[in-house]
Design a protein around this motif. Sequence first.
Motif, PDB file in Angstrom:
ATOM      1  N   ARG A 260       0.824  -1.206   0.000  1.00  0.00           N
ATOM      2  CA  ARG A 260       0.000   0.000   0.000  1.00  0.00           C
ATOM      3  C   ARG A 260       0.867   1.268   0.000  1.00  0.00           C
ATOM      4  N   ILE A 261       1.917   1.256   0.819  1.00  0.00           N
ATOM      5  CA  ILE A 261       2.803   2.414   0.852  1.00  0.00           C
ATOM      6  C   ILE A 261       3.483   2.604  -0.501  1.00  0.00           C
ATOM      7  N   GLY A 262       3.870   1.484  -1.125  1.00  0.00           N
ATOM      8  CA  GLY A 262       4.516   1.567  -2.437  1.00  0.00           C
ATOM      9  C   GLY A 262       3.601   2.108  -3.519  1.00  0.00           C
ATOM     10  N   GLU A 263       2.301   1.872  -3.392  1.00  0.00           N
ATOM     11  CA  GLU A 263       1.353   2.410  -4.370  1.00  0.00           C
ATOM     12  C   GLU A 263       1.224   3.921  -4.234  1.00  0.00           C
ATOM     13  N   ARG A 264       1.457   4.445  -3.026  1.00  0.00           N
ATOM     14  CA  ARG A 264       1.353   5.886  -2.809  1.00  0.00           C
ATOM     15  C   ARG A 264       2.691   6.588  -2.944  1.00  0.00           C
ATOM     16  N   LEU A 265       3.762   5.856  -2.712  1.00  0.00           N
ATOM     17  CA  LEU A 265       5.111   6.399  -2.846  1.00  0.00           C
ATOM     18  C   LEU A 265       5.880   5.503  -3.809  1.00  0.00           C
ATOM     19  N   PRO A 266       5.873   5.809  -5.099  1.00  0.00           N
ATOM     20  CA  PRO A 266       6.509   4.923  -6.090  1.00  0.00           C
ATOM     21  C   PRO A 266       7.961   4.580  -5.773  1.00  0.00           C
ATOM     22  N   TRP A 267       8.713   5.495  -5.172  1.00  0.00           N
ATOM     23  CA  TRP A 267      10.119   5.214  -4.882  1.00  0.00           C
ATOM     24  C   TRP A 267      10.275   4.079  -3.868  1.00  0.00           C
ATOM     25  N   VAL A 268       9.265   3.894  -3.016  1.00  0.00           N
ATOM     26  CA  VAL A 268       9.294   2.780  -2.056  1.00  0.00           C
ATOM     27  C   VAL A 268       9.202   1.447  -2.797  1.00  0.00           C
ATOM     28  N   ALA A 269       8.300   1.371  -3.775  1.00  0.00           N
ATOM     29  CA  ALA A 269       8.151   0.138  -4.554  1.00  0.00           C
ATOM     30  C   ALA A 269       9.365  -0.110  -5.432  1.00  0.00           C
ATOM     31  N   VAL A 270       9.894   0.939  -6.053  1.00  0.00           N
ATOM     32  CA  VAL A 270      11.031   0.783  -6.965  1.00  0.00           C
ATOM     33  C   VAL A 270      12.256   0.257  -6.220  1.00  0.00           C
ATOM     34  N   GLN A 271      12.514   0.782  -5.028  1.00  0.00           N
ATOM     35  CA  GLN A 271      13.706   0.379  -4.278  1.00  0.00           C
ATOM     36  C   GLN A 271      13.481  -0.885  -3.447  1.00  0.00           C
ATOM     37  N   GLY A 272      12.230  -1.349  -3.395  1.00  0.00           N
ATOM     38  CA  GLY A 272      11.952  -2.560  -2.631  1.00  0.00           C
ATOM     39  C   GLY A 272      12.088  -2.365  -1.132  1.00  0.00           C
ATOM     40  N   ILE A 273      11.697  -1.193  -0.653  1.00  0.00           N
ATOM     41  CA  ILE A 273      11.834  -0.886   0.773  1.00  0.00           C
ATOM     42  C   ILE A 273      10.865  -1.751   1.583  1.00  0.00           C
ATOM     43  N   SER A 274      11.347  -2.234   2.709  1.00  0.00           N
ATOM     44  CA  SER A 274      10.562  -3.125   3.569  1.00  0.00           C
ATOM     45  C   SER A 274      10.848  -2.801   5.023  1.00  0.00           C
ATOM     46  N   THR A 275      10.269  -3.582   5.910  1.00  0.00           N
ATOM     47  CA  THR A 275      10.456  -3.363   7.341  1.00  0.00           C
ATOM     48  C   THR A 275      11.917  -3.420   7.739  1.00  0.00           C
ATOM     49  N   HIS A 276      12.707  -4.250   7.077  1.00  0.00           N
ATOM     50  CA  HIS A 276      14.113  -4.400   7.459  1.00  0.00           C
ATOM     51  C   HIS A 276      14.900  -3.113   7.234  1.00  0.00           C
ATOM     52  N   TRP A 277      14.401  -2.243   6.353  1.00  0.00           N
ATOM     53  CA  TRP A 277      15.075  -0.962   6.147  1.00  0.00           C
ATOM     54  C   TRP A 277      14.972  -0.100   7.399  1.00  0.00           C
ATOM     55  N   LEU A 278      13.929  -0.259   8.179  1.00  0.00           N
ATOM     56  CA  LEU A 278      13.801   0.480   9.431  1.00  0.00           C
ATOM     57  C   LEU A 278      14.893   0.038  10.401  1.00  0.00           C
ATOM     58  N   ARG A 279      15.217  -1.242  10.382  1.00  0.00           N
ATOM     59  CA  ARG A 279      16.320  -1.753  11.212  1.00  0.00           C
ATOM     60  C   ARG A 279      17.635  -1.093  10.807  1.00  0.00           C
ATOM     61  N   HIS A 280      17.879  -1.000   9.506  1.00  0.00           N
ATOM     62  CA  HIS A 280      19.087  -0.331   9.025  1.00  0.00           C
ATOM     63  C   HIS A 280      19.109   1.131   9.466  1.00  0.00           C
ATOM     64  N   THR A 281      17.956   1.783   9.382  1.00  0.00           N
ATOM     65  CA  THR A 281      17.872   3.198   9.712  1.00  0.00           C
ATOM     66  C   THR A 281      18.230   3.445  11.168  1.00  0.00           C
ATOM     67  N   THR A 282      17.614   2.698  12.072  1.00  0.00           N
ATOM     68  CA  THR A 282      17.842   2.888  13.499  1.00  0.00           C
ATOM     69  C   THR A 282      19.271   2.535  13.887  1.00  0.00           C
ATOM     70  N   LEU A 283      19.769   1.406  13.420  1.00  0.00           N
ATOM     71  CA  LEU A 283      21.106   0.973  13.823  1.00  0.00           C
ATOM     72  C   LEU A 283      22.185   1.884  13.256  1.00  0.00           C
ATOM     73  N   THR A 284      21.955   2.424  12.067  1.00  0.00           N
ATOM     74  CA  THR A 284      22.913   3.381  11.513  1.00  0.00           C
ATOM     75  C   THR A 284      22.973   4.631  12.382  1.00  0.00           C
ATOM     76  N   TRP A 285      21.811   5.125  12.802  1.00  0.00           N
ATOM     77  CA  TRP A 285      21.774   6.320  13.653  1.00  0.00           C
ATOM     78  C   TRP A 285      22.490   6.048  14.972  1.00  0.00           C
ATOM     79  N   VAL A 286      22.226   4.897  15.583  1.00  0.00           N
ATOM     80  CA  VAL A 286      22.853   4.566  16.866  1.00  0.00           C
ATOM     81  C   VAL A 286      24.366   4.453  16.706  1.00  0.00           C
ATOM     82  N   GLU A 287      24.811   3.814  15.628  1.00  0.00           N
ATOM     83  CA  GLU A 287      26.254   3.655  15.420  1.00  0.00           C
ATOM     84  C   GLU A 287      26.936   5.003  15.217  1.00  0.00           C
ATOM     85  N   ARG A 288      26.300   5.878  14.473  1.00  0.00           N
ATOM     86  CA  ARG A 288      26.904   7.186  14.209  1.00  0.00           C
ATOM     87  C   ARG A 288      27.028   8.024  15.483  1.00  0.00           C
ATOM     88  N   HIS A 289      26.066   7.923  16.383  1.00  0.00           N
ATOM     89  CA  HIS A 289      26.041   8.781  17.565  1.00  0.00           C
ATOM     90  C   HIS A 289      26.579   8.116  18.828  1.00  0.00           C
TER      91      HIS A 289
END
Length: 352
Positions: A260-289
């Motif tokens: 559903r999100i990919g239908e409203r945000l085409p870039w989400v569908a094109v890049q194949g973004i999924s729940t696991h990307w949220l894991r990457h996002t959070t852990l990257t922020w924690v590692e940087r700080h």
Amino acid sequence: MSADPTAIAAARQVLAHLGVTLADLESHTDGPVALPTIAEYLPRVIAAAGPGAQRTYGTYWQRMAAAWGDRPLDAVVATDVEAMKQQMTATARSRRNGRNGRHAGEHVIAAARAFYSRAIADGLIDVSASPAHRVAKPRRLPSTRRALTPHELEEINAAARTSGNDVILDALLLRLHTETACRRGGALALRLADLDRTNGLVRLTEKNGTVRWQPITLDLAEHLRAHAHDRGAVQTTDPLLRYRNGQPISSRRYDHLWKRIGERLPWVAVQGISTHWLRHTTLTWVERHFGYGIARAYAGHTDSPGSSTTTYIKADLNDVAAALSAMAGQPHPLAVIREISVAPVTGTPVLP
């Protein structure tokens, strides 16, 4: 030439000592016992496999049984495994995160190796006789996943909150995964007993049966409790995340959410973004700080092998809570006081 009576007597004594009679010897003169066929042995492999292995390899084991079912274990050769790998690679279903069938080919070899490793462990064949271990696995390509930008995270959450038939559930899911960096399996396994509202913790059960307590904000803890209570969770063993009709959610909720999100945000569908990307996002922020050691603990990787340096940079629950507090911009009862100034992450999901 007649046999030496002394030798015959000695042989009889040896047989008697072993508990073997001449009739026993005569009944085993037809050669070695035949090995089971692939189809005959497969149920034993499945019975010994865990849920994860059955889910990942089950389809490929069935393909092996269909192709080689009537062959004994030692009648399959490396070329057969290689041929199946090529076939599965060529016919793999196209997916958003597909790699031209590369993952399917990799899974064929992994499944065959798991199958023959069980036969080796059972003493049916030697290590050198495994055809699967003589076929090289394709080199794993670097992941295309990355940390989402604050703007991307805001857009994803806005799309989830303005569409669908259960925005409260979807907001909870996105917030839970953003705060904890947990995997889908960890969220789906949550039970009422896994929520500690006083200390702001959830107990996550994830890959390989690992269990850990993960800090969450007190705000999220209260929303999770209210969600579970309003949707019928009463017993401590009741699942935490539920549909409006009270039924526990399944992995299909995630599939529908990202579609559903990919239908409203085409870039989400094109890049194949999924729940696991949220894991990457959070852990990257924690590692940087907060550094690698705390990011490693935040991810739940403390029990996995690493370099010798990880022996000296272990982080504890209080360190993880401090990172969460800084990221969410909210105090946490378990957070240690640190003289560090960091801006909270923007784009964090807002709960209704």
